[in-house]
Scaffold this active site. Structure first.
Site, PDB file in Angstrom:
ATOM      1  N   ASP A 281       0.857  -1.171   0.000  1.00 13.87           N
ATOM      2  CA  ASP A 281       0.000   0.000   0.000  1.00 13.87           C
ATOM      3  C   ASP A 281       0.902   1.232   0.000  1.00 13.87           C
ATOM      4  OD1 ASP A 281      -2.927   0.931   0.771  1.00 13.87           O
ATOM      5  OD2 ASP A 281      -1.560   2.085   2.022  1.00 13.87           O
ATOM      6  N   ILE A 282       0.596   2.196  -0.844  1.00 19.92           N
ATOM      7  CA  ILE A 282       1.367   3.440  -0.863  1.00 19.92           C
ATOM      8  C   ILE A 282       1.028   4.221   0.400  1.00 19.92           C
ATOM      9  CG2 ILE A 282       1.791   5.618  -2.069  1.00 19.92           C
ATOM     10  CD1 ILE A 282       1.037   4.140  -4.682  1.00 19.92           C
TER      11      ILE A 282
ATOM     12  N   GLU B  93      -4.850   2.238  -3.827  1.00 22.96           N
ATOM     13  CA  GLU B  93      -3.395   2.363  -3.867  1.00 22.96           C
ATOM     14  C   GLU B  93      -2.713   1.092  -3.396  1.00 22.96           C
ATOM     15  OE1 GLU B  93      -4.685   3.772   0.188  1.00 22.96           O
ATOM     16  OE2 GLU B  93      -5.442   4.010  -1.831  1.00 22.96           O
TER      17      GLU B  93
END
Length: 142
Positions: free
Chosen positions: A13-14, A56
């Site tokens: 996950d960003i 994301e």
């Protein structure tokens, strides 16, 4: 193709992506997603799979790997983002884009299902976020 003897799932996950979008806008957010996807493709072998798994989040599937090889892929991902140094002034972790990673590894082919591996990788991702982000957590049976 075929049934792997060992398998790893990476969920990443960003970090602080919403803050990225709020700061730079959704057009630049889309560009970051594409840049991270390209970086992921460079970080894995040609027979591995990288997919976007929601906003994301990304999933990486590694076939026939050792635990050390799977952990090395995670290290390459972190190192590549450090090298590329995509600016993220709103991040609470670093001045550039980082990711939190959950890693799940299974060696015996009859002991896992894809749904279980994804769930375990997701649990590990959550632990990475809870521990401060920009890190990898290996799923451990409790």
């Amino acid at each position: 193709k075929g049934t792997p003897e060992s398998f790893a799932v990476i969920m990443l996950d960003i970090d602080y992506f919403k803050l990225y979008n709020d700061t730079y806008g959704h057009v630049d957010g889309d560009k970051i997603l594409k840049q991270v996807a390209k970086m992921l493709m460079r970080s894995v072998r040609s027979n591995d799979f990288v997919i976007r798994y929601g906003g994301e989040e990304f999933l990486v599937f590694l076939n026939n790997v050792t635990i050390n090889e799977a952990q090395s892929v995670c290290c390459r991902i972190h190192q590549e983002l450090e090298t590329v140094h995509l600016p993220h002034k709103a991040s609470r972790v670093a001045d550039h884009v980082t990711v939190s990673i959950g890693l799940c590894y299974q060696q015996e082919q009859n002991t896992f299902t894809m749904d279980t591996l994804i769930q375990q990788a997701d649990e590990s991702l959550y632990q990475s976020k809870e521990a401060g982000r920009n890190r990898t957590t290996l799923w451990q049976k409790k």
